[in-house]
Design an enzyme around this catalytic site. Structure first.
Site, PDB file in Angstrom:
ATOM      1  CG  ASP A 188      -1.718   1.286   1.336  1.00 41.08           C
ATOM      2  OD1 ASP A 188      -2.552   1.501   0.442  1.00 41.08           O
ATOM      3  OD2 ASP A 188      -1.512   2.060   2.278  1.00 41.08           O
ATOM      4  CD  GLU A 280      -3.667   1.636  -3.668  1.00 41.66           C
ATOM      5  OE1 GLU A 280      -4.710   2.245  -3.508  1.00 41.66           O
ATOM      6  OE2 GLU A 280      -2.614   1.948  -3.089  1.00 41.66           O
ATOM      7  CB  CYS A 333     -13.115  -5.261   8.102  1.00 40.00           C
ATOM      8  SG  CYS A 333     -12.438  -6.377   9.350  1.00 40.00           S
ATOM      9  CB  CYS A 336     -15.382  -9.563   9.179  1.00 45.75           C
ATOM     10  SG  CYS A 336     -15.849  -7.816   9.087  1.00 45.75           S
ATOM     11  CB  CYS A 352     -13.977  -4.075  12.028  1.00 47.18           C
ATOM     12  SG  CYS A 352     -15.327  -4.739  11.032  1.00 47.18           S
ATOM     13  CB  CYS A 354     -15.722  -8.452  12.955  1.00 46.35           C
ATOM     14  SG  CYS A 354     -14.044  -7.990  12.500  1.00 46.35           S
ATOM     15  CG  ASP A 361      -1.173   3.439   5.887  1.00 42.28           C
ATOM     16  OD1 ASP A 361      -2.219   3.854   5.362  1.00 42.28           O
ATOM     17  OD2 ASP A 361      -0.295   4.184   6.356  1.00 42.28           O
TER      18      ASP A 361
HETATM   19 ZN   LIG Z   1     -14.381  -6.761  10.513  1.00 45.73          ZN
END
Ligand SMILES: [Zn+2]
Length: 402
Positions: A188, A280, A333, A336, A352, A354, A361
Site C-alpha cells: 500500500d 495498487e 475490514c 471480516c 471493526c 467484528c 495502511d
Molecule cells: Zn471486521
C-alpha cells in the site's frame, strides 16, 4: 528457464578537458540534428501530408553535412547523429500508435544532454572504453563490476543538470530464475510512510510492516527548499543565478540518487522474497491533488518502484499483480470483509464491528493482496491486470537499470 535480458549499467566518469569539449560539441550536434529533422518532418506532414521516413531523414543529414553552414557536423562522430534520427523515428512511431504526444524540440536548457554510441563507434578492450574521435579511454568509476565477459552493444553518455557525467553501458546478460517461494505480499502506498506491506519483512520494515520515508530525506529537502529560495532571489541571466541553479540541481540530484538506490534495494528484496507482489494502480495517486515537494518525490518514487518491480519480476520469474484503482482498500475490514461507508484520511487506526483493530495502511495492504489473489483466480478478472504494460510503464529493455 534462464532469461537473457538486455541490461544497462550506469557509471559516473570524469572526462579530460578535451573529452568534455568533444562530448559537449557532440551533444550540441545531436540536438541540432534532432530538431532540424523534427522541423522537416512536421513541415512535410502539414504541407504535404507526407510522413518522412528514417531513410529520408538520414539522406537529409548527408545533405546538411555537405553545406557550408552545417559542415561542422562532420567534426563529431556520425553515429550519435544517426542515433538521434532513430530516436526521432521511435518518437514518431509512438505518436502514430497513440502511445505518446507529438515529439517536441530538444532545448539546450531543459533536455538531458545525451549521445548514444553503437558498436562501431566505441572500442571495448581490456575493460577500457574508448569513444570515437577520442584518443584516451574514459576514466570510469566502476562502482560495481560489469558481468564477466560482457560485450557492450550500446554506450550512452549523458551530462545531468548538476554537471555530472555518466556512461550507461548496455550488455546482454543471462539471469537464472530464483527458486519458487510460497510467500506473497500486498503493498500500500502510504501517506505517513513511503509504503506499507501486508506483513513485516525483516530488516526492511518495522514490526508494523511500514517502510519509513528514508531519514536523510528531511534534511535534504530542507536544503533543497533553501537552495530554491536562494535561486529565486538571483537576477535573471547573472553568473550568480547560474551558480544558484547548479546548487539546486546538485541537491535535487542527491535526493533522487539516494531514492533510486533505496528503491532498487527495496524492489529487489520484495521480488526475491515473494512469489507474488500485489500493488495498487498508481493512477490513484493522481487523485490526491497535493503539490507539495514531498508528494512529488513520493509520486515519482512510486512510478519508479512499480517499473522496477515489474521488470525484476520478469527477470526472476515472479509475478506482479496490479489492483484496480477504484478498489476500496482502506474501507474494507481485512478480517471480516465488511465495508465502511467512509474512511477519512485522518483515521489512522480503527476498530471493526467484528472486533478486529486495524492500522489503516496495514489493513489496506492486506486487502490489496487479497484482491490481487482473488482476481487472479478469476481467469477474466475485471479489476486486476497481471503485469499490465501501460504506455507509461513500458520501457525498452535498454532503459532497465539494475
Ligand atoms: Zn471486521
Amino acid at each position: 528457464m534462464a532469461q537473457i535480458v538486455r541490461r544497462a549499467y550506469k557509471y559516473r566518469f570524469y572526462p579530460t578537458p578535451e573529452q568534455a569539449d568533444e562530448l559537449g560539441r557532440t551533444f550540441g550536434c545531436v540536438r541540432l540534428v534532432y530538431n532540424k529533422a523534427l522541423e522537416e518532418r512536421t513541415r512535410a506532414y502539414i504541407t504535404e501530408g507526407h510522413r518522412i521516413s528514417y531513410m529520408e531523414s538520414s539522406a537529409a543529414l548527408t545533405r546538411w553535412k555537405r553545406t557550408k553552414e552545417l559542415a561542422f557536423l562532420n567534426e563529431v562522430s556520425s553515429v550519435p547523429l544517426q542515433q538521434a534520427l532513430r530516436h526521432l523515428q521511435a518518437a514518431f512511431a509512438h505518436f502514430f500508435a497513440k502511445r505518446s504526444k507529438y515529439p517536441t524540440f530538444k532545448s539546450r536548457k531543459k533536455s538531458r544532454a545525451a549521445a548514444e554510441y553503437t558498436r562501431s563507434a566505441f572500442r571495448w578492450r581490456d575493460g577500457q572504453l574508448t569513444l570515437a574521435k577520442m584518443r584516451d579511454p574514459l576514466k570510469i568509476v566502476w562502482s560495481r563490476p560489469l558481468p564477466l565477459r560482457a560485450q557492450p552493444s550500446t554506450v550512452t553518455v549523458t551530462r545531468d543538470s548538476a554537471g555530472r557525467w555518466f556512461v550507461s553501458i548496455l550488455v546482454e546478460e543471462t539471469i537464472p530464475p530464483l527458486a519458487a517461494v510460497k510467500t506473497q505480499v500486498g503493498v500500500d502506498v502510504g501517506i505517513t510512510s513511503l509504503l506499507t506491506l501486508s506483513r513485516p519483512v525483516n530488516g526492511l520494515t518495522g514490526e508494523d510492516g511500514k517502510v519509513p520515508n528514508p531519514q536523510y530525506e528531511r534534511a535534504d529537502r530542507r536544503r533543497l527548499v533553501k537552495a530554491q529560495r536562494n535561486l529565486a532571489r538571483k537576477t535573471e541571466g547573472s553568473a550568480n543565478r547560474a551558480k544558484a541553479r547548479l546548487k539546486v540541481a546538485r541537491v535535487y540530484a542527491r535526493i533522487t540518487d539516494r531514492r533510486r538506490d533505496f528503491l532498487h534495494k527495496l524492489s529487489t528484496r520484495l521480488v526475491r522474497e515473494n512469489q507474488t507482489v500485489v500493488i495498487e494502480d498508481l493512477a490513484v495517486r493522481n487523485m490526491v491533488k497535493n503539490r507539495s515537494l514531498a508528494r512529488a518525490i513520493s509520486d515519482a518514487s512510486w512510478r519508479k518502484l512499480r517499473s522496477m518491480l515489474e521488470y525484476k519480476a520478469r527477470w526472476y520469474g515472479r509475478q506482479v499483480l496490479v489492483v484496480d484503482r477504484w478498489f476500496p482498500s482502506s474501507k474494507l475490514c481485512s478480517a471480516c470483509g465488511a465495508q465502511r461507508e467512509s474512511m477519512p484520511l485522518t483515521v489512522r487506526t480503527w476498530e471493526c464491528t467484528c472486533g478486529a483493530v486495524h492500522d489503516r495502511d496495514v489493513n489496506a495492504a492486506k486487502n490489496i493482496l487479497a484482491a490481487g489473489l482473488a482476481e487472479r483466480q478469476n481467469a477474466c478478472g475485471a479489476g486486476v491486470r497481471p503485469q499490465r504494460e501501460s504506455s507509461r510503464t513500458r520501457q525498452p529493455a535498454a532503459k532497465q537499470e539494475a
